[in-house]
Design a protein around this motif. Structure first.
Motif, PDB file in Angstrom:
ATOM      1  N   UNK A 136     -10.373  -1.045   9.949  1.00 17.24           N
ATOM      2  CA  UNK A 136      -9.181  -1.383  10.753  1.00 17.24           C
ATOM      3  C   UNK A 136      -7.989  -0.531  10.328  1.00 17.24           C
ATOM      4  N   UNK A 137      -7.778  -0.430   8.994  1.00 22.53           N
ATOM      5  CA  UNK A 137      -6.629   0.336   8.495  1.00 22.53           C
ATOM      6  C   UNK A 137      -6.746   1.794   8.887  1.00 22.53           C
ATOM      7  N   UNK A 138      -7.968   2.350   8.765  1.00 12.36           N
ATOM      8  CA  UNK A 138      -8.139   3.760   9.115  1.00 12.36           C
ATOM      9  C   UNK A 138      -7.886   3.958  10.608  1.00 12.36           C
ATOM     10  N   UNK A 139      -8.256   2.951  11.417  1.00  8.39           N
ATOM     11  CA  UNK A 139      -7.969   3.028  12.841  1.00  8.39           C
ATOM     12  C   UNK A 139      -6.468   3.106  13.095  1.00  8.39           C
ATOM     13  N   UNK A 140      -5.698   2.227  12.408  1.00  9.57           N
ATOM     14  CA  UNK A 140      -4.241   2.252  12.580  1.00  9.57           C
ATOM     15  C   UNK A 140      -3.682   3.597  12.113  1.00  9.57           C
ATOM     16  N   UNK A 141      -4.221   4.106  10.994  1.00 12.27           N
ATOM     17  CA  UNK A 141      -3.737   5.393  10.473  1.00 12.27           C
ATOM     18  C   UNK A 141      -3.981   6.494  11.490  1.00 12.27           C
ATOM     19  N   UNK A 142      -5.132   6.425  12.187  1.00 10.00           N
ATOM     20  CA  UNK A 142      -5.441   7.453  13.178  1.00 10.00           C
ATOM     21  C   UNK A 142      -4.451   7.375  14.337  1.00 10.00           C
ATOM     22  N   UNK A 143      -4.158   6.133  14.788  1.00 11.03           N
ATOM     23  CA  UNK A 143      -3.204   5.972  15.891  1.00 11.03           C
ATOM     24  C   UNK A 143      -1.827   6.478  15.460  1.00 11.03           C
ATOM     25  N   UNK A 144      -1.460   6.193  14.193  1.00 10.81           N
ATOM     26  CA  UNK A 144      -0.127   6.565  13.700  1.00 10.81           C
ATOM     27  C   UNK A 144      -0.057   8.023  13.286  1.00 10.81           C
ATOM     28  N   UNK A 145      -1.184   8.735  13.321  1.00 12.66           N
ATOM     29  CA  UNK A 145      -1.272  10.129  12.882  1.00 12.66           C
ATOM     30  C   UNK A 145      -0.777  10.293  11.448  1.00 12.66           C
TER      31      UNK A 145
END
Lengths: 234, 261
Positions: free
Chosen positions: B60-69
């Motif tokens: 989940x965190x890596x997903x948010x990091x990807x969205x946030x670039x």
């Protein structure tokens, strides 16, 4: 030193958060007495000082270095209530901006490093000031001992919390001994730095050291006795 | 002890950007990250499915990091603050009580292994979440968020002054260091205290006097003990739903684990 998330169970975390909130609320009132309407700017700038000085590395022995934690020093410099606020704000910034210390563990960290460390450091300082002779040496000795013992006090408080709500089943006695011993050493460094910094401030602006009030030098512009008497050159 | 913030000022933690995560209102992000950390902390230590849940949280965190670039390197640098506690967690299997198992000929405590592993996982996850928050929210926005979450006004003001002046005081410290070292100072042993103590002392005097000047300057501009704030943006249900999708998804992972596991 900062406790991260997941070290203590939910009940202990919630308990320390409540203690921290109550302590900070009391400190907010107390600081108004210490700083009146200057509370916000003065406490803010002092917090910025604590934050900066924690980045300063003091060499301890060959190759190793340590830094100041600053609870006892700040309490002696600006008073215990303001010191609690400064340490709290520094911990909040460290948790939010640098992920140093857990977010749910913020209450635990505030309890240990803002409340216990400042209370132990300042309590010992104030107690010793009554016993020790008034004067520069007395102030420095009291502050040094307060800083020295404030570090193991916070560490032992952590061991107690870990015993009450830690997630691992460890023999508490040996953990307390190990933590106590390590933090006595760290406390030595804390005491040395505290005394050095306090000595420097006392030499230049003794009026800024709240814990040394009453140590002010006598006013220098007192009328001199008549020239016939021998001058008292001190 | 915080070794991770030795390199840069407060502003160094923030990575400017215009992603959906950057654009979220700060107070919704604060609540979301705190709730996420709570879910992580509430994951039972000794459940067999706990490692799977940790993997789910990490995804989940890596997903948010990807969205946030936010780059992986930035996240990994954030983990540096954890180092002292990694050592403590590695020690736990050796000192904990309870039934023991042999791993490669070394007797380790079973509960200690579980506790050490979970401490490591939980601390890492929460540090990653907080790093994401700091990387997508600049310190002043964090402050606005805290204010909206009803942090006592005096505390907010102290924080405001601290955040405003932390880099100024830090810069002063750096200039003193440059001056010292250009005069040949090398702090190698305890004797350096004689030089560094007075340096820190004069830093305090300068900070305190600057505080007095700032206070006077603010009084002369009509400061009454409160900082005026502009109108606050209205945050609708959708913004909250976006922000809270992270902790809700984590809670779903937790619920699935405890129901199925």
């Amino acid at each position: 030193m900062h406790v991260p998330d997941g070290y203590l169970d939910a009940a202990t975390t919630a308990g320390t958060a409540a203690v921290a909130a109550a302590g900070v609320a009391i400190a907010l009132r107390g600081a108004r007495r210490e700083l009146d309407e200057r509370t916000a700017p003065m406490a803010g700038l002092t917090a910025a000082f604590v934050f900066a000085v924690q980045m300063m590395n003091f060499p301890v022995a060959y190759g190793t270095s340590g830094h100041l934690i600053g609870g006892a020093l700040t309490a002696v410099l600006v008073g215990p209530w303001t010191a609690v606020l400064c340490m709290t704000v520094v911990l909040l910034v460290q948790a939010l901006v640098f992920a140093d210390g857990g977010l749910t563990a913020l209450g635990t960290n505030v309890t240990l490093m803002a409340l216990v460390a400042v209370a132990a450091g300042y309590g010992i300082f104030a107690g010793l000031r009554r016993v020790l002779p008034a004067g520069r040496t007395g102030v420095l000795t009291a502050a040094g001992l307060g800083a020295f013992l404030s570090v193991p006090a916070a560490a032992l408080a952590f061991v107690l919390l870990f015993g009450a709500g830690g997630v691992a089943d460890v023999p508490l006695g040996s953990v307390a001994a190990a933590m106590g011993a390590v933090h006595l050493l760290i406390g030595l460094g804390e005491a040395a730095i505290t005394v050095a910094v306090l000595g420097a401030v006392l030499a230049v602006r003794p009026d800024l050291v709240r814990g040394a009030r009453g140590l002010q030098v006598a006013p220098e512009l007192a009328p001199r006795p008549s020239a016939a008497q021998p001058l008292d050159l001190r | 002890m915080g070794a991770g913030h030795a390199h840069g000022g407060l502003a160094a933690a923030y990575v400017a950007g215009n992603s959906p995560v950057h654009r979220l209102e700060p107070h919704t992000k604060l609540v979301a990250v705190l709730a996420f950390a709570l879910v992580v902390v509430l994951t039972p230590v000794h459940a067999g499915w706990a490692p799977l849940a940790y993997a789910g949280f990490l995804a989940l965190l890596l997903g948010v990091a990807a969205v946030a670039r936010v780059r992986l390197g930035r996240l990994l640098r954030g983990l540096a603050v954890e180092v002292p506690f990694v050592l403590f967690a590695l020690l736990l299997p050796f000192v904990s009580r309870g039934p023991r198992i042999d791993v490669l000929g070394v007797s380790l405590s079973q509960s200690g292994l579980a506790a050490g592993g979970s401490i490591l996982a939980k601390a890492t996850l929460s540090v990653l979440a907080a790093t994401l928050l700091a990387a997508t929210t600049d310190p002043r926005a964090l402050l606005r968020g805290l204010e909206r979450l009803r942090l006592p006004s005096v505390l907010v003001q102290i924080l405001t002054f601290m955040i405003r002046y932390a880099d100024v005081i830090g810069g002063e410290l750096r200039r003193m260091k440059v001056a010292r070292e250009s005069r040949g100072f090398r702090g190698r042993h305890l004797g350096a205290l004689k030089v560094l103590g007075p340096a820190a002392g004069s830093l305090f005097i300068r900070s305190y006097e600057r505080g007095e000047r700032v206070h006077l300057a603010m009084l002369s501009r009509g400061y009454t003990g409160r900082l005026p704030t502009g109108p606050v943006a209205v945050v609708g249900g959708r913004a909250w739903a976006t922000a809270l999708s992270l902790p809700l998804a984590a809670a779903a992972v937790l619920a699935a684990g405890s129901l199925l596991g």
